[in-house]
Design a protein around this motif. Structure first.
Motif, PDB file in Angstrom:
ATOM      1  N   PHE A  42       0.814  -1.206   0.000  1.00 44.15           N
ATOM      2  CA  PHE A  42       0.000   0.000   0.000  1.00 44.15           C
ATOM      3  C   PHE A  42       0.853   1.264   0.000  1.00 44.15           C
ATOM      4  CE2 PHE A  42      -2.783  -3.199   2.042  1.00 44.15           C
ATOM      5  CZ  PHE A  42      -3.799  -3.194   1.091  1.00 44.15           C
ATOM      6  N   LYS A  43       0.439   2.213  -0.833  1.00 43.79           N
ATOM      7  CA  LYS A  43       1.139   3.494  -0.937  1.00 43.79           C
ATOM      8  C   LYS A  43       0.323   4.643  -0.333  1.00 43.79           C
ATOM      9  CE  LYS A  43       4.704   2.023  -3.386  1.00 43.79           C
ATOM     10  NZ  LYS A  43       4.414   0.570  -3.323  1.00 43.79           N
ATOM     11  N   VAL A  44      -1.009   4.477  -0.295  1.00 44.51           N
ATOM     12  CA  VAL A  44      -1.910   5.510   0.233  1.00 44.51           C
ATOM     13  C   VAL A  44      -2.761   4.895   1.338  1.00 44.51           C
ATOM     14  CG1 VAL A  44      -3.814   7.089  -0.297  1.00 44.51           C
ATOM     15  CG2 VAL A  44      -2.014   6.693  -2.000  1.00 44.51           C
ATOM     16  N   ALA A  45      -2.904   5.625   2.439  1.00 47.31           N
ATOM     17  CA  ALA A  45      -3.783   5.182   3.528  1.00 47.31           C
ATOM     18  C   ALA A  45      -4.843   6.239   3.775  1.00 47.31           C
ATOM     19  CB  ALA A  45      -2.980   4.941   4.806  1.00 47.31           C
ATOM     20  N   VAL A  46      -6.029   5.781   4.135  1.00 51.22           N
ATOM     21  CA  VAL A  46      -7.098   6.671   4.584  1.00 51.22           C
ATOM     22  C   VAL A  46      -7.299   6.389   6.065  1.00 51.22           C
ATOM     23  CG1 VAL A  46      -9.462   7.433   4.258  1.00 51.22           C
ATOM     24  CG2 VAL A  46      -8.183   6.499   2.322  1.00 51.22           C
ATOM     25  N   TYR A  47      -7.082   7.389   6.889  1.00 47.98           N
ATOM     26  CA  TYR A  47      -7.166   7.211   8.334  1.00 47.98           C
ATOM     27  C   TYR A  47      -8.585   7.510   8.789  1.00 47.98           C
ATOM     28  CZ  TYR A  47      -5.846   7.681  13.272  1.00 47.98           C
ATOM     29  OH  TYR A  47      -5.741   7.536  14.628  1.00 47.98           O
ATOM     30  N   PHE A  48      -9.215   6.531   9.473  1.00 52.00           N
ATOM     31  CA  PHE A  48     -10.602   6.701   9.923  1.00 52.00           C
ATOM     32  C   PHE A  48     -10.711   6.211  11.356  1.00 52.00           C
ATOM     33  CE2 PHE A  48     -15.161   5.322  10.018  1.00 52.00           C
ATOM     34  CZ  PHE A  48     -15.708   6.591   9.849  1.00 52.00           C
ATOM     35  N   ALA A  49     -10.889   7.153  12.278  1.00 53.10           N
ATOM     36  CA  ALA A  49     -10.907   6.820  13.705  1.00 53.10           C
ATOM     37  C   ALA A  49     -12.309   6.792  14.292  1.00 53.10           C
ATOM     38  CB  ALA A  49     -10.043   7.829  14.474  1.00 53.10           C
ATOM     39  N   ASP A  50     -13.338   6.824  13.443  1.00 52.88           N
ATOM     40  CA  ASP A  50     -14.712   6.888  13.928  1.00 52.88           C
ATOM     41  C   ASP A  50     -15.414   5.539  13.837  1.00 52.88           C
ATOM     42  OD1 ASP A  50     -15.959   9.884  14.377  1.00 52.88           O
ATOM     43  OD2 ASP A  50     -14.142   9.876  13.162  1.00 52.88           O
ATOM     44  N   VAL A 116      -1.131   9.912   3.650  1.00 52.72           N
ATOM     45  CA  VAL A 116      -2.234   9.555   4.545  1.00 52.72           C
ATOM     46  C   VAL A 116      -3.342  10.589   4.358  1.00 52.72           C
ATOM     47  CG1 VAL A 116      -2.944   9.034   6.904  1.00 52.72           C
ATOM     48  CG2 VAL A 116      -0.572   8.633   6.200  1.00 52.72           C
ATOM     49  N   LEU A 117      -4.539  10.120   4.025  1.00 50.74           N
ATOM     50  CA  LEU A 117      -5.686  10.986   3.783  1.00 50.74           C
ATOM     51  C   LEU A 117      -6.620  10.954   4.997  1.00 50.74           C
ATOM     52  CD1 LEU A 117      -6.501   9.801   0.141  1.00 50.74           C
ATOM     53  CD2 LEU A 117      -5.004  11.684   0.839  1.00 50.74           C
ATOM     54  N   TYR A 118      -7.201  12.094   5.328  1.00 49.38           N
ATOM     55  CA  TYR A 118      -8.084  12.215   6.488  1.00 49.38           C
ATOM     56  C   TYR A 118      -9.423  12.797   6.046  1.00 49.38           C
ATOM     57  CZ  TYR A 118      -3.676  11.786   9.062  1.00 49.38           C
ATOM     58  OH  TYR A 118      -2.459  11.357   9.549  1.00 49.38           O
ATOM     59  N   VAL A 119     -10.516  12.133   6.422  1.00 50.91           N
ATOM     60  CA  VAL A 119     -11.839  12.588   5.988  1.00 50.91           C
ATOM     61  C   VAL A 119     -12.548  13.433   7.047  1.00 50.91           C
ATOM     62  CG1 VAL A 119     -12.136  10.606   4.464  1.00 50.91           C
ATOM     63  CG2 VAL A 119     -13.001  10.482   6.811  1.00 50.91           C
ATOM     64  N   ASN A 120     -11.971  13.547   8.247  1.00 52.37           N
ATOM     65  CA  ASN A 120     -12.601  14.354   9.296  1.00 52.37           C
ATOM     66  C   ASN A 120     -11.534  14.864  10.263  1.00 52.37           C
ATOM     67  OD1 ASN A 120     -11.963  12.241  11.078  1.00 52.37           O
ATOM     68  ND2 ASN A 120     -13.987  11.318  10.913  1.00 52.37           N
ATOM     69  N   GLN A 121     -11.989  15.543  11.311  1.00 50.07           N
ATOM     70  CA  GLN A 121     -11.069  16.162  12.268  1.00 50.07           C
ATOM     71  C   GLN A 121     -11.086  15.442  13.620  1.00 50.07           C
ATOM     72  OE1 GLN A 121      -9.017  18.316  11.326  1.00 50.07           O
ATOM     73  NE2 GLN A 121      -9.862  19.868   9.981  1.00 50.07           N
ATOM     74  N   ASN A 122     -11.239  14.141  13.611  1.00 47.38           N
ATOM     75  CA  ASN A 122     -11.240  13.381  14.859  1.00 47.38           C
ATOM     76  C   ASN A 122      -9.950  13.670  15.639  1.00 47.38           C
ATOM     77  OD1 ASN A 122     -10.794  10.986  16.704  1.00 47.38           O
ATOM     78  ND2 ASN A 122     -12.719  10.342  15.773  1.00 47.38           N
TER      79      ASN A 122
END
Length: 427
Positions: A42-50, A116-122
């Motif tokens: 993997f080269k790209v990660a999407v970080y999701f903590a919700d 690393v991509l982030y979809v929110n401000q957790n």
């Protein structure tokens, strides 16, 4: 009374902890039955903590990320079990369940993650920020003029992918000492290239109205929700005409803070069910499904609250009205589209039928709409936003390579200097 309240609170906490532990066990069993991911893949990660309640923030990115994965392999770093279960059940990218920091460290040590991509401000995003030598990029879960879109937290990311010039203007007005030109990259609305879904009704000559309110908000400045102030009235008027079809798509968190707001939401659902029972040909829709797309394109007119739905609809380039908040403390950005939009006040909700006809027929309103679509999203021609998204990622990958090469070169220079010093000592 206090002891009873504390006991109830303790019971809820215990119940939540047990449910969380059970969910963790289910997720681990499911993942144990799958093949491990290849090392360095993997080269790209999407970080999701919700958890599951905020899955709407991820779902809208499924298809754009699937397209991106053809170029750069993508994985979701999921921190909560309930969110992970949803990701595994749905059409998400591959998922790594990393509930604890040590799980996160072990996984990223096996991969070549560069962005690393982030979809929110957790707040747990900061547990990922500790890892350098990769780009941390805020991609958000929608475009809007809410105060959330100008938070100083933008400065925590290396870059932010934004929809267009409107986002840059908004950040420039609000943030001090933030290099908008360097740290923001315009990508339009890639999700709009993937609007899809099967219509749950047979089209006819009825005017289709999408009513998509947001939740009630957890503080006065975010009191944008309209179900109690506008929604019951406007839905009742539209259901009564026999000439309109209502698509009711409320925010999934509606009623989590204010029980009265939740009760209004349930009454709207009941009214829609009653109208369909009285006239099955009406085919009104209560939409709580995970897929967003067909609603935006099928509706002749949309009525939405101040939320990302304004801009999801704006990207479709079709008529819409915005409900004006009844709370004077609600923060409204009057510098952008909201300074020139078609407002629907609580008082005018009773005249919603006439308001709908006005925005559909007013040439000046249509011209303004087109201008704002360009300002917020740029070129909305099919495929253009996806190309911008890919180009933005490609550009950061090239920057990663440049910094990596610079670092390797610096290490080699240090080693050469050490060798020279050793030679001098030997001499």
């Amino acid at each position: 009374m206090g002891a009873l309240s504390d006991a109830k609170k303790a019971y809820r906490l215990l119940k939540r902890a047990l449910a969380s532990r059970t969910a963790v066990q289910r997720v681990r069993r499911r993942l144990a039955e799958t093949e491990p991911y290849p090392t360095g893949h993997f080269k790209v990660a999407v970080y999701f903590a919700d958890g599951a309640v905020n899955m709407y923030q991820m779902r809208q990115w499924y298809r754009p990320l699937a397209e991106l994965a053809r170029r750069w392999p993508v994985v979701v770093l999921s921190r909560q079990a309930t969110g992970t279960e949803k990701l595994l059940d749905e059409a998400s990218p591959p998922v790594a369940f990393v509930p604890k920091v040590r799980d996160l460290e072990r996984f990223i040590a096996t991969q070549d993650i560069r962005i690393v991509l982030y979809v929110n401000q957790n707040t747990r995003n900061f547990q990922m920020f500790r890892y350098g030598r990769r780009w941390h990029v805020f991609i958000n879960h929608g475009e809007s003029d809410k105060m959330y879109m100008t938070t100083n937290q933008y400065k925590a990311y290396d870059y932010a992918f934004v929809a267009g010039q409107a986002a840059r203007d908004r950040l420039s007005r609000t943030l001090w000492d933030y290099d908008v030109d360097r740290r923001t990259i315009e990508i339009g609305r890639p999700q709009a290239d993937h609007y899809s879904g099967t219509l749950p009704f047979v089209p006819d000559d009825r005017t289709v109205v999408l009513y998509a309110p947001t939740w009630e908000g957890d503080r006065p400045s975010a009191h944008y929700g309209s179900i109690a102030s506008h929604g019951e009235t406007l839905v009742a008027r539209l259901l009564a005409t026999g000439q309109h079809r209502v698509i009711y798509r409320p925010h999934p968190r509606s009623g989590v803070v204010d029980e009265a707001y939740g009760a209004a939401h349930r009454r709207v659902i009941a009214a829609i069910a009653a109208a369909n029972a009285a006239d099955p040909r009406a085919q009104h829709v209560y939409d709580d499904g995970p897929e967003l797309g067909w609603q935006l394109t099928a509706a002749d007119v949309a009525i939405v609250d101040i939320s990302a739905m304004v801009y999801d609809r704006l990207a479709a380039g079709k008529p819409l009205m915005i409900t004006r908040p009844t709370d004077d403390q609600a923060s409204v950005d009057t510098q952008g589209y909201l300074s020139d939009c078609e407002w629907l006040t609580a008082e005018s909700a009773a005249d919603v039928v006439a308001e709908i006809e006005r925005v559909r027929d007013d040439e000046a309103a249509i011209a303004r709409l087109r201008m704002w679509v360009q300002h917020y999203f740029g070129d909305t021609t099919q495929g253009v936003a996806t190309a911008k998204f890919h180009a933005a990622v490609d550009g950061l990958m090239q920057e990663w390579e440049r910094w990596q090469a610079h670092e390797v070169g610096a290490v080699r220079e240090d080693e050469d200097d050490d060798d020279e010093e050793a030679d001098e000592e030997d001499a």
